[in-house]
Design an enzyme around this catalytic site. Structure first.
Site, mmCIF file in Angstrom:
data_model
loop_
_atom_site.group_PDB
_atom_site.id
_atom_site.type_symbol
_atom_site.label_atom_id
_atom_site.label_comp_id
_atom_site.label_asym_id
_atom_site.label_seq_id
_atom_site.Cartn_x
_atom_site.Cartn_y
_atom_site.Cartn_z
ATOM 1 N N SER A 67 -60.812 11.591 9.330
ATOM 2 C CA SER A 67 -62.111 11.520 8.712
ATOM 3 C C SER A 67 -62.651 10.223 7.828
ATOM 4 O O SER A 67 -61.605 9.938 7.412
ATOM 5 C CB SER A 67 -62.195 12.657 8.222
ATOM 6 O OG SER A 67 -62.176 14.003 8.881
HETATM 7 N N1 SAH Z 1 -58.556 16.698 8.944
HETATM 8 C C1 SAH Z 1 -58.400 15.809 9.665
HETATM 9 C C2 SAH Z 1 -59.606 15.515 10.801
HETATM 10 C C3 SAH Z 1 -59.212 15.611 11.900
HETATM 11 S S1 SAH Z 1 -60.617 15.908 13.131
HETATM 12 C C4 SAH Z 1 -57.905 14.672 9.152
HETATM 13 O O1 SAH Z 1 -57.995 14.246 7.932
HETATM 14 O O2 SAH Z 1 -57.602 13.361 9.751
HETATM 15 C C5 SAH Z 1 -60.713 17.478 13.623
HETATM 16 C C6 SAH Z 1 -59.447 18.169 14.047
HETATM 17 O O3 SAH Z 1 -59.651 19.393 14.417
HETATM 18 C C7 SAH Z 1 -58.914 17.528 15.368
HETATM 19 O O4 SAH Z 1 -57.655 17.091 15.107
HETATM 20 C C8 SAH Z 1 -59.054 18.644 16.284
HETATM 21 O O5 SAH Z 1 -57.802 18.805 17.344
HETATM 22 C C9 SAH Z 1 -58.878 19.741 15.477
HETATM 23 N N2 SAH Z 1 -59.518 21.062 15.971
HETATM 24 C C10 SAH Z 1 -60.555 21.321 16.635
HETATM 25 N N3 SAH Z 1 -60.557 22.483 16.896
HETATM 26 C C11 SAH Z 1 -59.906 23.259 16.160
HETATM 27 C C12 SAH Z 1 -59.385 24.693 16.174
HETATM 28 N N4 SAH Z 1 -60.173 25.665 16.826
HETATM 29 N N5 SAH Z 1 -58.154 25.073 15.460
HETATM 30 C C13 SAH Z 1 -57.391 24.080 15.112
HETATM 31 N N6 SAH Z 1 -57.784 22.813 14.887
HETATM 32 C C14 SAH Z 1 -58.874 22.442 15.664
#
Ligand code: SAH
Length: 218
Positions: A67
């Site tokens: 992010s």
């Molecule tokens: N918090 C992260 C942002 C990652 S982007 C950071 O600091 O880098 C969002 C993430 O959510 C992705 O890795 C995706 O695989 C995950 N995601 C999407 N749907 C999800 C779900 N139902 N349960 C767990 N993770 C999920």
């Protein structure tokens, strides 16, 4: 390959990043200090080291992104974290946001649906210093009933609707911060479970997140 060296140059770039985020409106000094303390370039391949301190999202593989620092700071500020609070994060991704939460001395339970990302984080040496950070492979829509209730819940992917099971796993007096889908973009929401059990809904700015998807991916 990941870098493990945090030089004065990196710290200088990080300081500039913190100043930019402050100018964009983040005022919680504990959140800004946490951003200052986490070497974001550790979370990217060393080939992208220079981009690590630009205030933007970045691909991390598996069609996912780390992010934007401003977004991480924004969501963290809305959570109003106090030390030792139990936080559930949905979407570990790069574990950058999880590290920022751990810097605030929260007890972090972070869940990721993509096995490759989960496994990469399990091997990520930097994270081992955060003894209050626990990583889980699973579907965020289900939450972590075994560890519930949580003081705060943070969703870091675009939620198509409010996940009912997560609201159930939230303590009274606690809040959940999530980007809720409104077509192309998502509006940041904060849902507070009041002491009588009713939900107070507050709406904030618009953002663009990768989708929150149902089920695990092996
Ligand atoms: N918090 C992260 C942002 C990652 S982007 C950071 O600091 O880098 C969002 C993430 O959510 C992705 O890795 C995706 O695989 C995950 N995601 C999407 N749907 C999800 C779900 N139902 N349960 C767990 N993770 C999920």
């Amino acid at each position: 390959m990941r870098t493990t060296e945090d030089s004065y140059l990196h710290k200088g770039l990080r300081k500039k990043l913190v100043d930019q985020i402050r100018e964009k409106g983040i005022s919680d000094e504990s959140v800004l200090l946490a951003i200052m303390n986490v070497p974001r370039h550790f979370f990217l391949d060393s080939a992208f080291e220079k981009q690590a301190y630009e205030d933007r999202a970045f691909p991390i593989g598996e069609e996912q992104t780390i992010s934007q620092p401003y977004t991480v700071a924004y969501q963290t500020q809305l959570l109003q974290i106090k030390p030792f609070e139990k936080i559930l994060e949905v979407g570990t991704g790069s574990a950058y946001q999880a590290s920022v939460l751990a810097e605030l001395k929260a007890k972090v339970y972070s869940i990721e649906r993509q096995k490759k990302l989960f496994e990469a984080n399990k091997k990520f040496e930097f994270l081992k210093q955060y003894r209050s950070l626990r990583l889980f492979y699973g579907d965020g829509f289900e939450g972590l009933p075994t560890f519930a209730p949580f003081d705060k819940i943070l969703i870091t992917a675009a939620a198509p609707y409010i996940p009912e099971k997560l609201l159930e796993q939230l303590k009274k007096g606690g809040c959940m911060v999530l980007p809720l889908d409104e077509g192309d973009n998502q509006r940041m929401h904060r849902l507070t479970k009041q002491l009588d059990g009713t939900i107070l809904e507050e709406k904030f700015d618009e953002f663009s997140f990768v989708p929150m998807l149902i089920g695990k991916r092996g």
